[in-house]
Motif scaffolding. Structure first.
Motif, PDB file in Angstrom:
ATOM      1  N   LEU A 291      -0.943   4.382   7.597  1.00 34.75           N
ATOM      2  CA  LEU A 291      -0.283   4.849   6.380  1.00 34.75           C
ATOM      3  C   LEU A 291       0.096   6.309   6.547  1.00 34.75           C
ATOM      4  O   LEU A 291      -0.442   7.025   7.394  1.00 34.75           O
ATOM      5  CB  LEU A 291      -1.202   4.691   5.164  1.00 34.75           C
ATOM      6  N   GLN A 292       1.019   6.737   5.696  1.00 34.05           N
ATOM      7  CA  GLN A 292       1.429   8.139   5.692  1.00 34.05           C
ATOM      8  C   GLN A 292       1.814   8.542   4.278  1.00 34.05           C
ATOM      9  O   GLN A 292       2.537   7.818   3.597  1.00 34.05           O
ATOM     10  CB  GLN A 292       2.622   8.356   6.632  1.00 34.05           C
ATOM     11  N   PRO A 293       1.320   9.682   3.790  1.00 32.69           N
ATOM     12  CA  PRO A 293       1.679  10.107   2.438  1.00 32.69           C
ATOM     13  C   PRO A 293       3.159  10.424   2.327  1.00 32.69           C
ATOM     14  O   PRO A 293       3.792  10.871   3.284  1.00 32.69           O
ATOM     15  CB  PRO A 293       0.822  11.369   2.213  1.00 32.69           C
TER      16      PRO A 293
ATOM     17  N   LYS B 160       0.795  13.931   9.245  1.00 26.88           N
ATOM     18  CA  LYS B 160      -0.333  13.204   9.813  1.00 26.88           C
ATOM     19  C   LYS B 160      -0.193  11.703   9.609  1.00 26.88           C
ATOM     20  O   LYS B 160       0.592  11.237   8.784  1.00 26.88           O
ATOM     21  CB  LYS B 160      -1.643  13.689   9.185  1.00 26.88           C
ATOM     22  N   VAL B 161      -0.999  10.962  10.381  1.00 27.64           N
ATOM     23  CA  VAL B 161      -1.054   9.499  10.289  1.00 27.64           C
ATOM     24  C   VAL B 161      -2.483   9.104   9.921  1.00 27.64           C
ATOM     25  O   VAL B 161      -3.445   9.608  10.505  1.00 27.64           O
ATOM     26  CB  VAL B 161      -0.640   8.837  11.619  1.00 27.64           C
ATOM     27  N   PHE B 162      -2.604   8.201   8.958  1.00 25.27           N
ATOM     28  CA  PHE B 162      -3.905   7.747   8.475  1.00 25.27           C
ATOM     29  C   PHE B 162      -4.108   6.275   8.835  1.00 25.27           C
ATOM     30  O   PHE B 162      -3.139   5.518   8.970  1.00 25.27           O
ATOM     31  CB  PHE B 162      -4.022   7.928   6.964  1.00 25.27           C
TER      32      PHE B 162
ATOM     33  N   ALA C  84       0.839  -1.200   0.000  1.00 31.66           N
ATOM     34  CA  ALA C  84       0.000   0.000   0.000  1.00 31.66           C
ATOM     35  C   ALA C  84       0.871   1.245   0.000  1.00 31.66           C
ATOM     36  O   ALA C  84       1.941   1.281   0.623  1.00 31.66           O
ATOM     37  CB  ALA C  84      -0.937   0.008   1.209  1.00 31.66           C
ATOM     38  N   ALA C  85       0.411   2.278  -0.723  1.00 32.31           N
ATOM     39  CA  ALA C  85       1.082   3.577  -0.749  1.00 32.31           C
ATOM     40  C   ALA C  85       0.009   4.656  -0.792  1.00 32.31           C
ATOM     41  O   ALA C  85      -0.949   4.561  -1.576  1.00 32.31           O
ATOM     42  CB  ALA C  85       2.012   3.690  -1.949  1.00 32.31           C
ATOM     43  N   LEU C  86       0.176   5.679   0.038  1.00 29.32           N
ATOM     44  CA  LEU C  86      -0.840   6.730   0.181  1.00 29.32           C
ATOM     45  C   LEU C  86      -0.307   8.072  -0.304  1.00 29.32           C
ATOM     46  O   LEU C  86       0.862   8.408  -0.086  1.00 29.32           O
ATOM     47  CB  LEU C  86      -1.265   6.846   1.648  1.00 29.32           C
ATOM     48  N   HIS C  87      -1.189   8.812  -0.963  1.00 25.72           N
ATOM     49  CA  HIS C  87      -0.932  10.192  -1.368  1.00 25.72           C
ATOM     50  C   HIS C  87      -2.175  10.994  -0.987  1.00 25.72           C
ATOM     51  O   HIS C  87      -3.269  10.429  -0.901  1.00 25.72           O
ATOM     52  CB  HIS C  87      -0.677  10.271  -2.881  1.00 25.72           C
TER      53      HIS C  87
ATOM     54  N   ARG D 229      11.151  10.924  -0.520  1.00 27.53           N
ATOM     55  CA  ARG D 229      11.284  11.831   0.603  1.00 27.53           C
ATOM     56  C   ARG D 229      11.385  13.254   0.111  1.00 27.53           C
ATOM     57  O   ARG D 229      12.175  13.551  -0.795  1.00 27.53           O
ATOM     58  CB  ARG D 229      12.536  11.476   1.420  1.00 27.53           C
ATOM     59  N   GLU D 230      10.561  14.118   0.677  1.00 28.25           N
ATOM     60  CA  GLU D 230      10.659  15.544   0.393  1.00 28.25           C
ATOM     61  C   GLU D 230      11.322  16.230   1.575  1.00 28.25           C
ATOM     62  O   GLU D 230      11.116  15.859   2.724  1.00 28.25           O
ATOM     63  CB  GLU D 230       9.277  16.145   0.117  1.00 28.25           C
ATOM     64  N   LYS D 231      12.119  17.236   1.279  1.00 26.15           N
ATOM     65  CA  LYS D 231      12.858  17.938   2.322  1.00 26.15           C
ATOM     66  C   LYS D 231      12.293  19.325   2.503  1.00 26.15           C
ATOM     67  O   LYS D 231      11.937  19.998   1.542  1.00 26.15           O
ATOM     68  CB  LYS D 231      14.344  18.029   1.948  1.00 26.15           C
TER      69      LYS D 231
END
Length: 460
Positions: free
Chosen positions: A422-424, A441-443, A37-40, A130-132
């Motif tokens: 999950l986490q985006p 946030k955490v989903f 699973a991958a979340l956006h 990963r975004e910085k």
């Protein structure tokens, strides 16, 4: 008084496509090891490795997307799907797939194949985008650093793609798609599976202390002592595995090959060339051999081991990284969670009794000690939030929130069994009319109801 709920429902992802993954047919279908699973903020991607099936589901009504089913035509040599991750770059969004044979595939949200290339022979264990944040976009030598990167984890190696290179490929694909109809076919083998050219990458061997099951490039680190300053950068990589619970490496941009890299770049191609010659003599299969010889192996760059923690029979399992990369939460086979300071390379905290746990970092407003720096009641700034760690214990059916680094447990929330957190890979863009800070946030995805919820960022 009604009991307060710490979850806010986002949407229901229930649809007929989920039946292909076993939803509604068996209990705990989300806990299947073959399910990825991958979340956006705009979409949820679910893939089944053994079925070679990918499903893209919309979760944001304002985003023009409909449920899409993709069956990547992977051959036996290319393996099966082993990892997925969203790749957000500015206004572009694509989904990355890794295979058990080391191939990287990039798909659009509509299911079109954008790119395909072999990264390194071996199973891709993790894809980590990963975004910085803006405050860590300058390295130790003052050079500009890309705001995004893709880390690919193998059992004994780690690769890094620069976000600007991936974004450039996306732009070329969009321009090509706008100029003519994209036929959405798989690139032919005659094109070497790379119609827009190979994406440049860096590759390091990190098997000094044994193979790993998870790893991350946590950030940029200073050069070794007594080494002259230069334009090249050094990265710090943390890996967890069965032989060494935690290992740390200094990764150099220097293309000087290590012993392993020399063997792979010199001996292995020579061996393949000899085998190819013998094969041509015996089987007369000149066309097939010519295709195989076109696949060049990426040489390893220099990786220097820094430290490791060996504590048998403890084995490392999974790792979560904080937004700044200075903290890592590591789960092990003994039901413990270790909090690692990635700069000092020391374990600063340990929790016990969390078998099969999953961890994610989040940012929360703690009301009881809140000293808001916001001028307006509806707007919040970065300083209003504290870094916390969410530990999901599926055997207990709870999620615990702990304040970092040494703070107390703030909250314990019950969650349905068969759920996953999950986490985006990227935070949702804040509204242009609001300057309020968008926290991490955490989903929670409920396997029984297919309901996607978000954990409240306000605690207290």
């Amino acid at each position: 008084m009604a009991r307060r709920s710490h979850f806010t429902d986002i949407c229901s992802v229930a649809c007929g496509e989920l039946d292909l993954l076993g939803a509604g047919k068996r209990e705990g279908w989300l806990s299947d090891p073959s399910l990825l699973a991958a979340l956006h903020p705009h979409a949820l991607a679910l893939a089944h490795s053994s079925l070679s099936l990918l499903i893209i589901l919309p979760i944001d009504p304002s985003f023009s997307l409909r449920p899409t089913t993709v069956r990547p035509p992977l051959s036996v040599e290319e393996g099966h799907i082993s990892a997925i991750e969203w790749l957000p770059h500015a206004d572009l969004l694509a989904l990355a797939l890794g295979t058990s044979a080391g191939s990287l595939l990039l798909y659009s949200t509509s299911g079109d194949l954008i790119h395909k290339q072999i990264v390194h022979p071996g199973r891709i264990l993790r894809l980590k985008s990963r975004e910085k944040s803006a405050e860590i976009l300058q390295d130790v030598i003052g050079a500009a650093v890309s705001s995004e990167e893709l880390c690919i984890v193998f059992p004994g190696a780690v690769a890094r793609f620069d976000g600007s290179d991936i974004q450039s490929l996306f732009r070329r694909w969009l321009e090509d798609k706008g100029s003519r109809m994209w036929d959405s076919r798989l690139p032919s083998e005659e094109d070497d599976d790379i119609p827009y050219g190979r994406i440049s990458l860096q590759l390091w061997s990190i098997n000094k202390y044994g193979n790993c099951v998870d790893a991350s490039i946590v950030g940029i680190m200073p050069p070794p002592l007594l080494e002259l300053q230069s334009s090249k950068r050094y990265y710090c990589a943390i890996s967890v595995g069965e032989d060494a619970v935690i290992s740390a490496y200094r990764l150099s941009e220097d293309r000087s090959r290590s012993i392993v890299g020399t063997i792979l770049s010199k001996v292995v191609p020579a061996t393949f060339s000899t085998l190819a010659s013998v094969s041509r003599m015996i089987w007369r299969s000149e066309q097939t051999v010519a295709k195989k010889s076109r696949v060049a192996l990426q040489p390893f760059a220099k990786a220097s081991p820094l430290t490791c923690l060996k504590d048998p029979p403890r084995k490392g399992e999974k790792m979560a990284l904080s937004p700044s990369g200075t903290l890592a939460a590591i789960t092990d086979s003994l039901g413990r969670v270790l909090l690692l300071d990635t700069q000092a390379l020391v374990v600063v905290r340990l929790w016990k009794g969390y078998r099969e746990a999953s961890c994610l970092f989040m940012e929360a407003r703690i009301n009881k000690d809140k000293a808001s720096t916001s001028s307006n009641c509806g707007e919040h700034k970065n300083n209003d939030y504290s870094l916390c760690l969410a530990i999901h214990a599926p055997r207990k059916g709870i999620i615990e929130i702990w304040r970092m680094r040494t703070g107390p447990r703030l909250l314990t929330v019950s969650c349905p069994k068969g759920s996953i957190i999950l986490q985006p890979s990227a935070r949702s863009a804040a509204s242009s009319s609001s300057s309020s800070y968008n926290p991490l946030k955490v989903f929670l995805l409920n396997g029984d109801s297919a309901q996607l919820s978000v954990l409240s960022s306000s605690i207290g």
